[in-house]
Design an enzyme around this catalytic site. Structure first.
Site, short mmCIF file in Angstrom:
data_model
loop_
_atom_site.label_atom_id
_atom_site.label_comp_id
_atom_site.label_asym_id
_atom_site.label_seq_id
_atom_site.Cartn_x
_atom_site.Cartn_y
_atom_site.Cartn_z
N GLU A 741 -11.02 -27.84 -16.32
CA GLU A 741 -10.61 -29.26 -16.33
C GLU A 741 -10.94 -29.77 -17.73
OE1 GLU A 741 -9.13 -30.56 -13.82
OE2 GLU A 741 -9.59 -29.07 -12.28
N CYS A 775 -13.37 -38.57 -18.98
CA CYS A 775 -12.10 -37.89 -19.25
C CYS A 775 -10.94 -38.74 -18.76
CB CYS A 775 -12.09 -36.54 -18.58
SG CYS A 775 -12.53 -36.65 -16.85
P1 NAD Z 1 -17.61 -29.65 -24.44
O1 NAD Z 1 -16.37 -28.87 -24.30
O2 NAD Z 1 -18.16 -29.85 -25.79
O3 NAD Z 1 -18.76 -28.95 -23.61
C1 NAD Z 1 -18.62 -28.62 -22.25
C2 NAD Z 1 -19.58 -27.50 -21.91
O4 NAD Z 1 -19.15 -26.34 -22.60
C3 NAD Z 1 -21.01 -27.75 -22.32
O5 NAD Z 1 -21.87 -27.22 -21.34
C4 NAD Z 1 -21.12 -26.96 -23.59
O6 NAD Z 1 -22.43 -26.54 -23.89
C5 NAD Z 1 -20.25 -25.77 -23.28
N1 NAD Z 1 -19.78 -25.03 -24.44
C6 NAD Z 1 -19.68 -25.42 -25.73
N2 NAD Z 1 -19.20 -24.40 -26.47
C7 NAD Z 1 -18.95 -23.37 -25.65
C8 NAD Z 1 -18.43 -22.06 -25.83
N3 NAD Z 1 -18.07 -21.62 -27.00
N4 NAD Z 1 -18.32 -21.30 -24.75
C9 NAD Z 1 -18.68 -21.73 -23.54
N5 NAD Z 1 -19.18 -22.95 -23.31
C10 NAD Z 1 -19.33 -23.76 -24.36
O7 NAD Z 1 -17.39 -31.02 -23.67
P2 NAD Z 1 -18.40 -32.22 -23.45
O8 NAD Z 1 -18.60 -32.93 -24.72
O9 NAD Z 1 -19.61 -31.77 -22.70
O10 NAD Z 1 -17.56 -33.13 -22.44
C11 NAD Z 1 -16.55 -33.95 -22.88
C12 NAD Z 1 -15.19 -33.32 -22.68
O11 NAD Z 1 -15.04 -32.93 -21.34
C13 NAD Z 1 -14.06 -34.26 -22.96
O12 NAD Z 1 -13.04 -33.59 -23.63
C14 NAD Z 1 -13.62 -34.68 -21.56
O13 NAD Z 1 -12.30 -35.12 -21.50
C15 NAD Z 1 -13.83 -33.42 -20.81
N6 NAD Z 1 -13.99 -33.70 -19.39
C16 NAD Z 1 -12.96 -33.40 -18.55
C17 NAD Z 1 -13.06 -33.66 -17.20
C18 NAD Z 1 -11.95 -33.33 -16.25
O14 NAD Z 1 -12.19 -33.35 -15.04
N7 NAD Z 1 -10.76 -33.04 -16.71
C19 NAD Z 1 -14.22 -34.24 -16.72
C20 NAD Z 1 -15.26 -34.53 -17.60
C21 NAD Z 1 -15.13 -34.24 -18.93
#
Ligand code: NAD
Length: 980
Positions: A741, A775
């Site tokens: 997501e 999001c």
């Molecule tokens: P992010 O992508 O920076 O991080 C998400 C998770 O991924 C964290 O746990 C992070 O540590 C991990 N991560 C970072 N690099 C990684 C890698 N290389 N491999 C695997 N995991 C890794 O996102 P964020 O800042 O935590 O959240 C915000 C984002 O999430 C926004 O883009 C938002 O739109 C999205 N979001 C989407 C939904 C949805 O349901 N569509 C819901 C909430 C947030």
């Protein structure tokens, strides 16, 4: 007097009143008028009634004849189908062509204005003087209530106060023209009624004290003038949400103007707690030796209160049986009359039984006439008001005053009230129910079971929304925050195979509003810990997969019960660790409970092997089962709900889990794991591996023993995961499935007929709630040319009321953003916005520590601008001006993200078209675009917003499982069992 004796006298008195008005009809039911005929149509035709109410509601914003005829066609069909009542007004049917259309529009506009005039005393000061004098000559006193749009901004609140101050001045001058009415010699001739929340746009039960003082400041200014003018001031009661605030405002105002008796409050008999409120108020008045005055009404928001309570999962605050309200009204009136030396009663009802009850009770208690009066709404029940004036001598008409256009909301409420099946006026004057029935003692009907909630009994129910009208809820937050704070700063270990594992590499988790405050030192996993955790999860998998689904579901339900017990504690942690406001934090925890209970119920449904393709001699059974080791990678923005949703879905379907929270919310992540441990999850089934995404992310995703990755986060990381999950590594036995997501660039379209009272606050809440870090947040608002300037002006004025400050104070609508990186990125986008468009508003930011960014709105943004295409994930809103609906829809769909979207419109055709063509995962019509509820709005996007799995929906769990079909030939030697 014995009770049945009193009842007999009430019936006698009521019968006499009925006899006196037997031949009269209120204008509303007089079929010689257009209004009367329309009412008649409404009574016989619910479809027409809904269309009419909606049409009257949208009418004020329709500025051209073309717009009016277009809406008439959309609501009522084209010329041939137009109900005769509408066509007759224009003396033409089938004339929606351009010339005929303009005539029809003009005629219908005139008729609606006439209908509004029925209920609204005057639009302008010059009309007011003559009408008041005429009412005075006819022997009626008045109470004036100023109509208006919802107060959204400080400017609108100031205007409300100014209007009342001017009105007071005008009436004070006018009163010399009026004669004193018999029975009202002791009552001030000038009488004003005010809506307390219109004085203060930030009124909100979460910030109880702030709301009370915010309302009191301007109200006090009015009260001073009221006292000086020797007038009466009545504080009206609005929706139940503001009842506690209004009562407190009243007590404080009374105490300030202790010696001035003419300040009253309205109480609503239809509320279940109204009798307790009255008792409390009377006790207070006696203790303070301060006289009070109560305008007793039944209540005008019945539909709203019942619908809202059902949506939020609260007990319905109003009595659901009409006779219960009538009986409560009589009991409350009697209590007030018994306390007449300290409490004046205004009996505000059109119901002859209720009025007769007050007359007879007062007589039996020998209450002096100056201590109670009768009030009725202007424009309704004219025969009753004449009858009561003849009988009691004193009737005050409650008169709405102000422009017809913003007064339409009032008109709609009155129409609803008059056409309700149980309306006394309808029964009396339209349906001509028999007098004995109308005068029957309501206490004898009262108490039948409520019907409204019954229709709602289902297996899964959402956790109720937080109700800040309850003081214990408001008090729970500061206490829980203090407790969470007292436990902060600890070392947070990993959890692998049922044991804590501490590492020396630690990451401090900070309060974004106060970065020097460290919530926990979260141990970080390295490759060794990832290996250990994967091995533990792989070893635990076969037994967990084999466990009965009911057992796994039972574990989720136990966790849900634990979260519910700790709901404030969990919410408080979010306030501190990620800076959620109280209500946002509570909603996140409530959503976690919903995920747990919903997936538990779903798994029980899916666990039953399902028979497919039934033919004789063959049995086909479809089984679903967990895939293996699942890696759950969660974001920080819904730190409990999203993590819990993905973890619980993976677990309940029979997978074992490695859970990696975001680095910003490691403490909350660990709490989630502790809850599962407390609920008895076996060792190795759920492992906690916090770590930097850049360091262990790839290790987790690449691992050959991993079968499934559930990820929620940014497009950038999501893409990388999808790519890295594809190749087969040595030893890998299955393809990895990725559930992802991702981000959004969500748009809300404001149609040219939108209700701005709704659209403005909902767009702001969607754009800036939790600092815009959702999001689903609105980051583009696409406004149709015709309404653009009006919308933007109110949007900006309302945005000015948003106060920024630490989330732990309920007075702050917005707090700091998640971390320094987010702050930097958002500030960069502000610079981009200044180049691409025009800064319409930028809020001040608090001084001192905290990752502060302003709330910002940019106008003049075009679809090709970066501000219209890139996810910012902060409180930045881009306003786009579209020529028409086609263009708005094309722009809304122009970005590759497709997560949420919204439309504010009162055009049935545009609403239907958006449903078909506005291609996002979750589309919201005429409401905010955030806050999806589990089970009600399965959530997730298409396009680049995700892989389309829809969390909290009926198909979500299927993605976590493999399917197997077992086919058995059941034929043995030519015999096959019968197929059932
Ligand atoms: P992010 O992508 O920076 O991080 C998400 C998770 O991924 C964290 O746990 C992070 O540590 C991990 N991560 C970072 N690099 C990684 C890698 N290389 N491999 C695997 N995991 C890794 O996102 P964020 O800042 O935590 O959240 C915000 C984002 O999430 C926004 O883009 C938002 O739109 C999205 N979001 C989407 C939904 C949805 O349901 N569509 C819901 C909430 C947030």
């Amino acid at each position: 007097m014995a009770e049945n004796d009193l009842n007999r006298r009430i019936i006698e008195r009521g019968s006499a009143l009925f006899a006196a008005i037997a031949d009269e009809k209120p204008a509303l039911f007089n079929s010689a008028t257009w209004t009367g005929r329309v009412m008649e149509w409404c009574l016989g035709n619910t479809g027409f009634k809904t269309s009419l109410l909606r049409f009257v509601d949208v009418f004020p914003v329709l500025t051209s004849h073309a717009q009016i005829t277009d809406h008439i066609r959309q609501y009522f069909g084209d010329g041939q189908e137009l109900p005769p009542v509408l066509a007759r007004g224009a003396r033409m049917a089938g004339m929606l062509g351009s010339v005929g259309g303009a005539l029809l529009a003009r005629a219908i506009s005139a008729n609606i204005r006439e209908m509004a005039r029925q209920f609204i005393l005057a639009e302008r000061p010059d009309e007011l003087s003559d009408r008041l004098a005429a009412l005075n000559r006819a022997g009626f006193a008045v109470a004036l209530d100023v109509l208006g749009e919802a107060t959204l901004s400080h400017a609108e609140a100031e205007q409300y106060l100014t209007t009342y101050l001017q009105l007071l001045e005008l009436l004070s001058a006018e009163q010399s023209r009026w004669t004193t009415l018999p029975g009202l010699e002791e009552a001030p001739p000038v009488h004003l009624a005010v809506k307390p929340t219109a004085f203060f746009p930030l009124a909100n039960p979460m910030d109880f004290e702030g709301s009370v003082s915010g309302i009191l400041a301007p109200l006090r200014i009015l009260a001073q003038q009221v006292v000086r003018a020797g007038a009466f001031l009545c504080i009206d009661m609005e929706s139940h949400r503001f009842k506690g605030i209004t009562l407190e405002v009243y007590r404080r105002l009374r105490a300030e103007f202790r010696d001035y008796p003419h300040i009253g409050i309205a109480l609503q008999a239809y509320l279940r707690d109204s009798e307790d409120d009255l008792a409390g108020l009377l006790a207070w008045a006696e203790e303070q030796r301060t006289p009070i005055a109560v305008r007793l009404v039944k209540g005008a928001y019945w539909d709203y209160e019942t619908v809202r309570a059902q949506q939020l999962g609260w007990p319905v605050p109003v009595r659901t049986v009409k006779a219960d309200s009538d009986a409560a009204f009589e009991r409350m009136a009697a209590v007030i009359l018994k306390h007449h030396p300290i409490c004046h009663l205004a009996c505000a009802s059109h119901n002859i039984r209720s009025i007769a009850a007050v007359l007879e009770t007062a007589r039996s208690l020998r209450v002096p006439e100056s201590r109670y009066e009768f009030q009725m709404l202007y424009g309704m029940a004219e025969p009753v008001r004449r009858g009561i004036r003849a009988e009691a001598g004193r009737v005050r008409l409650y008169c709405p005053y102000g422009e017809l256009v913003p007064g339409m909301g009032y008109l709609v409420r009155r129409l609803l009230e008059n056409t309700a099946n149980e309306s006394f006026l309808r029964l009396t004057f339209k349906d001509q129910a028999d007098v004995a029935r109308l005068l029957h003692d309501p206490a004898e009907h009262a108490g039948q079971p409520a019907s409204v909630m019954e229709a709602f009994a289902e297996e899964f129910r959402n956790e109720p929304a937080v109700d800040f009208t309850r003081s214990e809820v408001r008090e729970a937050f500061p206490a829980a925050i203090a407790t969470a704070r007292s436990r902060s700063g600890q070392i947070v270990p990993l959890f692998i195979n049922g044991r804590d594992v501490a590492t020396t590499d630690r990451l401090a988790s900070r309060n974004p509003n106060r970065p020097s405050e460290i919530l926990g030192q979260v141990c970080q996993a390295g490759s060794a810990e990832v290996e250990q955790a994967v091995a533990a999860a792989a070893a635990a998998f076969p037994a967990w997969r084999a466990a009965p689904a009911a057992e796994r579901a039972g574990c989720l339900r136990r966790v849900a019960a634990l979260v519910r017990e700790q709901i404030y504690e969990q919410a408080a942690l979010q306030v501190l660790e990620i800076g959620k406001q109280w209500d946002q934090a509570h909603a996140d925890v409530a959503e976690a409970i919903d995920f747990l209970e919903y997936y538990a119920a779903e798994m029980c449904r899916l666990a039953v092997p399902c028979a497919v393709g039934v033919v004789p001699g063959e049995e086909n059974r479809l089984y679903r089962e967990g895939r293996g080791v699942a890696v759950v990678i969660a974001p920080w923005n819904f730190p409990l709900a999203i993590a819990c949703g993905m973890v619980s879905a993976a677990l309940v379907t029979g997978n074992t889990v490695l859970f990696k929270p975001s680095g910003l919310t490691g403490v909350i992540g660990r709490r989630l794991v502790e809850l599962f441990t407390a609920a008895g999850i076996p060792d190795g089934v759920l492992n906690f591996v916090p770590g930097r995404g850049s360091e262990i992310g790839d290790l987790l995703v690449d691992h050959p023993a991993v079968a499934l990755i559930a990820f929620t986060g940014s497009l950038e990381v999501g893409q990388r995961i999808v790519r890295r999950a594809a190749p087969l590594h040595p030893g890998q036995r299955q393809f990895k499935r990725v559930i992802a997501e991702l981000g959004g660039k969500n748009a809300v379209i404001i149609d040219d007929d939108a209700d701005l009272d709704e659209a403005v606050p909902q767009v702001l809440a969607s754009a800036f709630g939790f600092q815009g870090q959702k999001c689903s947040a609105c980051s583009r608002v696409i406004v149709l040319e015709a309404i653009h300037d009006r919308f933007v002006e109110r949007l900006v004025e309302t945005a000015r009321t948003w106060r920024l400050g630490p989330a732990e104070s309920p007075a702050h609508a917005m707090g700091a953003v998640a971390d320094e990186a987010a702050q930097r990125k958002i500030l960069e986008y502000l610079a981009v916005g200044r180049e691409e468009g025009r800064l319409l508003y930028e809020s001040p930011v608090p001084e001192g520590e905290g990752y502060w960014v302003p709330l910002a709105i940019f106008g003049g943004i075009r679809p090709e601008h970066r501000l219209a295409r890139e996810e910012i994930f902060g409180p930045v809103l881009a306003v786009l001006r579209a020529a028409d609906f086609d263009q708005a829809l094309a722009w809304a769909n122009a970005v590759p993200f497709a997560l949420t979207g919204g439309l504010f419109s009162r055009s049935p055709e545009h609403i239907a078209r958006a449903g078909r063509e506005f291609r996002v995962g979750n589309l919201y019509l005429n409401r905010a675009i955030t806050g999806a509820m589990v089970g009600r709005q399965p959530f997730g996007g298409a396009g680049l917003s995700g892989l389309g799995t829809k969390a909290g929906g009926p198909e979500y769990l299927a993605h976590f499982m493999d399917q197997r079909v077992v086919t058995e030939n059941t034929m043995r030697r030519g015999f096959a069992p019968a197929v059932s």
